[in-house]
Motif scaffolding. Sequence first.
Motif, PDB file in Angstrom:
ATOM      1  N   LEU A  20       0.868  -1.175   0.000  1.00 24.77           N
ATOM      2  CA  LEU A  20       0.000   0.000   0.000  1.00 24.77           C
ATOM      3  C   LEU A  20       0.904   1.224   0.000  1.00 24.77           C
ATOM      4  N   ALA A  21       0.797   2.050  -1.025  1.00 25.40           N
ATOM      5  CA  ALA A  21       1.612   3.259  -1.145  1.00 25.40           C
ATOM      6  C   ALA A  21       0.768   4.474  -0.804  1.00 25.40           C
ATOM      7  N   LEU A  22       1.271   5.302   0.120  1.00 30.78           N
ATOM      8  CA  LEU A  22       0.537   6.477   0.570  1.00 30.78           C
ATOM      9  C   LEU A  22       1.270   7.747   0.161  1.00 30.78           C
ATOM     10  N   THR A  23       0.513   8.766  -0.188  1.00 28.64           N
ATOM     11  CA  THR A  23       1.072  10.106  -0.364  1.00 28.64           C
ATOM     12  C   THR A  23       0.438  11.016   0.682  1.00 28.64           C
ATOM     13  N   LEU A  24       1.200  12.028   1.111  1.00 27.10           N
ATOM     14  CA  LEU A  24       0.761  12.936   2.163  1.00 27.10           C
ATOM     15  C   LEU A  24       0.668  14.360   1.621  1.00 27.10           C
ATOM     16  N   PRO A  25      -0.117  15.219   2.276  1.00 23.92           N
ATOM     17  CA  PRO A  25      -0.206  16.611   1.828  1.00 23.92           C
ATOM     18  C   PRO A  25       1.127  17.354   1.940  1.00 23.92           C
ATOM     19  N   THR A  26       1.974  16.958   2.906  1.00 18.27           N
ATOM     20  CA  THR A  26       3.266  17.605   3.094  1.00 18.27           C
ATOM     21  C   THR A  26       4.324  16.559   3.427  1.00 18.27           C
ATOM     22  N   LEU A  27       5.582  16.877   3.078  1.00 10.82           N
ATOM     23  CA  LEU A  27       6.680  15.933   3.306  1.00 10.82           C
ATOM     24  C   LEU A  27       7.238  16.007   4.717  1.00 10.82           C
ATOM     25  N   HIS A  28       6.945  17.081   5.437  1.00 10.22           N
ATOM     26  CA  HIS A  28       7.639  17.347   6.689  1.00 10.22           C
ATOM     27  C   HIS A  28       7.255  16.388   7.815  1.00 10.22           C
ATOM     28  N   GLN A  29       6.089  15.752   7.742  1.00  9.88           N
ATOM     29  CA  GLN A  29       5.633  14.883   8.822  1.00  9.88           C
ATOM     30  C   GLN A  29       5.687  13.404   8.447  1.00  9.88           C
ATOM     31  N   THR A  30       6.475  13.057   7.435  1.00 11.91           N
ATOM     32  CA  THR A  30       6.453  11.688   6.925  1.00 11.91           C
ATOM     33  C   THR A  30       6.853  10.657   7.973  1.00 11.91           C
ATOM     34  N   GLU A  31       8.008  10.852   8.584  1.00 15.23           N
ATOM     35  CA  GLU A  31       8.506   9.865   9.553  1.00 15.23           C
ATOM     36  C   GLU A  31       7.610   9.793  10.786  1.00 15.23           C
ATOM     37  N   LYS A  32       7.148  10.949  11.264  1.00 11.12           N
ATOM     38  CA  LYS A  32       6.276  10.977  12.444  1.00 11.12           C
ATOM     39  C   LYS A  32       4.969  10.265  12.166  1.00 11.12           C
ATOM     40  N   LEU A  33       4.358  10.549  10.996  1.00 12.87           N
ATOM     41  CA  LEU A  33       3.085   9.921  10.658  1.00 12.87           C
ATOM     42  C   LEU A  33       3.263   8.424  10.422  1.00 12.87           C
ATOM     43  N   ALA A  34       4.385   8.017   9.851  1.00 12.80           N
ATOM     44  CA  ALA A  34       4.641   6.589   9.631  1.00 12.80           C
ATOM     45  C   ALA A  34       4.659   5.835  10.958  1.00 12.80           C
ATOM     46  N   LYS A  35       5.261   6.425  11.980  1.00 16.06           N
ATOM     47  CA  LYS A  35       5.288   5.790  13.300  1.00 16.06           C
ATOM     48  C   LYS A  35       3.884   5.697  13.898  1.00 16.06           C
ATOM     49  N   GLN A  36       3.084   6.751  13.702  1.00 17.95           N
ATOM     50  CA  GLN A  36       1.717   6.739  14.228  1.00 17.95           C
ATOM     51  C   GLN A  36       0.874   5.671  13.532  1.00 17.95           C
TER      52      GLN A  36
END
Length: 413
Positions: free
Chosen positions: A223-239
Amino acid sequence: MLTKLAFRNILRQRRRSLLTLLSMAGGYLLLCISLSLSEGSYNNIIDVFTRDHTGHIQIHSENYLQRPSIYKQIDDPDRVIAFIEESFSIGSIAPRIYSPALAYGDNKTSPTQLVGIDSNREEKTSLLAQKIKQGRYFEEDVVPDEEGYFPAMIGYSLAKALRLELGQEIVLISQGVDGSIANDIFRVTAIVGAKDSFERMNVYLPMAAVAQFLAMDNAVHELALTLPTLHQTEKLAKQIKATLQVEFSGQNLSVEPWQEVEQSFYNGMQADKRGTYISMGIIIFIVSIGVLNTVLMSTLERTREFGVLKAIGTRPSLLFCMIVLEATLLSVCGCIIGLLMALPINSYFVLHGIVLSQGFDMGGILFDRLLGEFSWFTMGIPALVVIGSAFVVSMVPALRAARISPIQALHTV
């Protein structure tokens, strides 16, 4: 009173103070533009690179990313997708199925990577639909043609190797999940990418066709996800990972940000960034020397004045704070002037960028300009750096003025 004294001392030597202000403003402007172009260009490359195929976050079963296998599947992906879309703020999400295969066409064979996609979700997640060189992208509801063949989109290099054109047949042979030999005929409806692009040797099939071809039923590999912004990628991945481990504990799902999926690419960009920060450090050093020169000269000129002030009972801490405050006020005013100069220049770089005389290709995508970025980071960090460096270098003459004895100061010529 301290602020009034600091302003009075700054205005004593207006020309010198003006030159220092311009030096600080120039330093802020150079730092701001350098940081804007650096961050903007990097983020543009990262966004295009990740949207090209990886996405910002990927979800797999177990350690699929390290050791791929057709048996490491995400079961009931529709439920996982629905849960993620309801629980987190994401841009889009696309399921994918992968399998190695042998492709045959026009008496030629070639190994290939078979990719099953949901045409609607994939179009929102990646740039695949924009990289069609010939033919057409999959329709939303893909069905076999009148001869019973599902459509297939093949990479540019694979089409050249097999000498295939639009409308011709391609035979794929692989292994099904149930252990059977998977083989079928598909109709080429599009040619994707270029000779250097990521998908040059891939074959893209509709999700329903791949599920039937590999006997996978309702399961996917990624499953490949895109986010509205790149700045929270690692934090959101952990969540997401923590939440999925609770909600889908039986599947042992792993969640990786693009920094882990494309680790070599990420490390290369970080190394390049460090080179940029060294250049910025040189600019900071030059600005700091100018500030130190101004504050030191001002302090030396007023040595006898400091002696008189200490003789009548002025505390050393007050002298220290006054000199540091003078440098801080100069740096703040310099940053304001620099900000007024940087706003129109940075806005131009954000909208138009710097056009390169010769662009560079990355995975079949042409980058022909350097774009800027307008954010609190690119505008605020230079201000903190200039003010902070002025504060630090002003401590040397401030300590000298605070420690000097009245008799020694009054005997100074």
